[in-house]
Design an enzyme around this catalytic site. Structure first.
Site, PDB file in Angstrom:
ATOM      1  N   LYS A 191      12.131  -5.566 -17.476  1.00 63.70           N
ATOM      2  CA  LYS A 191      10.999  -5.267 -18.368  1.00 63.70           C
ATOM      3  C   LYS A 191      11.148  -5.993 -19.705  1.00 63.70           C
ATOM      4  CE  LYS A 191      10.207  -0.822 -16.140  1.00 63.70           C
ATOM      5  NZ  LYS A 191      10.679   0.576 -16.084  1.00 63.70           N
TER       6      LYS A 191
ATOM      7  N   PHE B 117       0.849  -1.196   0.000  1.00 64.17           N
ATOM      8  CA  PHE B 117       0.000   0.000   0.000  1.00 64.17           C
ATOM      9  C   PHE B 117       0.884   1.244   0.000  1.00 64.17           C
ATOM     10  CE2 PHE B 117      -3.675   2.553   1.812  1.00 64.17           C
ATOM     11  CZ  PHE B 117      -4.510   2.335   0.721  1.00 64.17           C
TER      12      PHE B 117
ATOM     13  N   LYS C 228       7.864  -6.219 -10.681  1.00 58.46           N
ATOM     14  CA  LYS C 228       8.648  -6.837 -11.758  1.00 58.46           C
ATOM     15  C   LYS C 228       9.491  -8.019 -11.289  1.00 58.46           C
ATOM     16  CE  LYS C 228      10.537  -2.806 -12.596  1.00 58.46           C
ATOM     17  NZ  LYS C 228       9.643  -1.793 -12.037  1.00 58.46           N
TER      18      LYS C 228
END
Lengths: 358, 358
Positions: free
Chosen positions: A239, A8, A140
């Protein structure tokens, strides 16, 4: 749709804001009522099986720094004392429990990226999938290290694993490649996937040295206190791994990428390139032989790929439609939250069709 | 999937080549066997209800300049003599008949764009829809003049109307806006939608006058003998109309666009803009108040939108993900044919789900 949100921070809070501000519209347009039934941060958890009050959740986080202080009609798993917070094993155990025991259709994984062992994201995602939950992640780490096996695990368990926000922030780079080119074939692609290094290189282009440009990036909040993940090419490589698996159907992880960061790029290199109408960019690429590389390369100033500042850009070479470029902001809390919402809508649509596809 | 192809120029022939070269792959990936059951050009027609031999069709077109010379096991509607070809009414009648009487799921409309009355495309599309055929068109005319009513007609008849190739050639600009931004909202967009004028302006940027740049564009095949549709902004306006209807849900036609071409742009204007780091481009835009305009505007050289040569580019401003830009070749026979294939796959997928959606 009941959602467990783990993590969060900026992205998680922006997701709560987005769900709050767009609730009516999302229902009208997509027939979907997303409810956060549990939200976990590093210090505790807030739970309400009917759906947390998002306004209050955000307020509590702002005031107390943790969702653990959330009270909602007594449905509250208790504040953790400082000793308990120190007990990381117990904290770990609790997240596992929540993922296993709270009724929910989706886990949203938004803990910080860790490219060493992928934790805690990797365990969270694995647990959720094993317990039949769909997963939307913006983390990721787990994908860079174990994407082929995570996709397989999801398929085996008949759930979806989605990760739009891991590449390009809110820019739908993965969707573009996957959904917009039906009937065509992507032969190769190359991209600027890391905003921090692109900002640094853009500033060097204007005459700053590497160290000056890095200091400037830090002062503007574009670079972390420890910027090595960006500078050394790890972030771009992660990525690239995600794109290679998802777009090209490869089964690869970080170890399959040859990569080199921008540390050795000198101001002289950049100014020399400039004289020839070129610029040096950190390019992540998958060539026609499916070799994966991240390295500083000089490209033509007039190529659509050549974007400045913190922008991201990817050029796909397709068999029939030629070179296609997508450009957008590569990061940002609200942008990445909008990618999560996109994934949630896709999960919802697949659920309503009674099929979970990867 | 049985297809009637009307219009067998560059795009139509490239579609035949594409279906020929990719047949196996299309079947494996999409479970689709597209067959041309009738192909019409300005001089005649070739028909085979089991599917025309595409190799032979292309050969006949190359040798005789018309598909009318196609013979296939005697299933051939006859060569038209020169007198008959002159009889445009008869020719018109025959196309209507073919669309009505040949069993097919889809009409592919690839006749030349006519922005005066949309014919013959408008009649072909209307007839096909009324007879329960899905339509894939690359012809901008009918859409620019009557898109709202054509979409309504298709919906009423339970068929699909698709037109990916009308904007951006093979670049999936419409798909990007429609499918990649779920959960987000496009507030406005602006684009370079006409390659010919962009080429002319790019050459003027290099010091050529308008007339010299136009002559150069003609010599390279980038401009028509009569280039007014491009120069005066009609072509860009037609594409803007299609985007406004499809992406923004507006109900507009050409008359709702305020437009101005590039004829009055002088070399001085361009060089002056250049001094300030700007370039003049023909920009088609839909602003937040949904005003539609095509006009020469000066934009920053470093904007992602600022592409040179015959490229097309569109920047969408979204509510949550910021500015997103898509760039690609705006024209080309094979590129546009690949957009048709994309639409055919979408029609096929909708058919197999038993739903025809617009």
């Amino acid at each position: 749709m009941r959602i467990i949100l783990v993590g969060f921070g900026v992205v998680g809070q922006n997701l709560a804001k987005l769900l709050l501000s767009r609730a009516d519209d999302i229902y009208v347009r997509y027939g979907m009522k997303p409810r956060l039934v549990a939200t976990v941060d590093s210090k505790g958890v807030a739970i309400n099986q009917s759906g947390l009050d998002l306004q209050r959740l955000l307020e509590v986080k702002r005031l107390y720094g943790t969702v653990a202080a959330y009270h909602d009609d007594g449905k509250y798993l208790g504040e953790q004392d400082t000793d308990a917070l120190e007990d990381s094993k117990r904290s770990r155990y609790r997240v596992d429990d929540i993922i296993r025991e709270i009724d929910a259709e989706v886990l949203v994984e938004a803990t910080p990226t860790n490219l060493n062992d992928g934790e805690p994201g990797l365990s969270n995602i694995t647990n959720a999938i094993k317990h039949g939950r769909n997963v939307v992640t913006v983390n990721k780490g787990p994908l860079a290290l174990a994407m082929p096996s995570l996709l397989e695990l999801a398929e085996y368990n008949g759930v979806m694993l989605r990760f739009s926000g891991t590449v390009g922030g809110g820019t739908p780079i993965l969707e573009f490649a996957k959904h917009c080119l039906k009937g065509d074939r992507i032969l190769s692609f190359k991209g600027i996937l890391n905003g921090t290094t692109n900002y640094i290189l853009s500033m060097m282009e204007c005459g700053l040295t590497f160290d000056e440009a890095l200091a400037d990036a830090k002062s503007k909040g574009y670079a972390e206190a420890d910027p090595r993940l960006d500078i050394d090419g790890f972030d771009a490589a992660a990525k690239l791994v995600i794109m290679a698996n998802w777009i090209m159907g490869m089964k690869v992880t970080m170890k399959d990428v040859i990569f080199k960061g921008i540390k050795d790029v000198s101001l002289e290199d950049i100014l020399e390139a400039k004289e020839h109408g070129k610029v040096i960019k950190l390019i992540a690429s998958c060539d026609e032989s499916r070799r994966l590389r991240v390295e500083p390369m000089s490209i033509d100033k007039n190529e659509p790929l050549c974007v400045n500042g913190t922008l991201n850009a990817v050029t796909f070479t397709s068999e029939h439609s030629g070179e296609l470029t997508v450009i957008g902001k590569g990061a940002g809390g609200m942008e990445t939250a909008s990618a999560i919402l996109r994934d949630l809508i896709e999960v919802r649509e697949a659920m309503s069709k009674g099929l979970n596809r990867n």
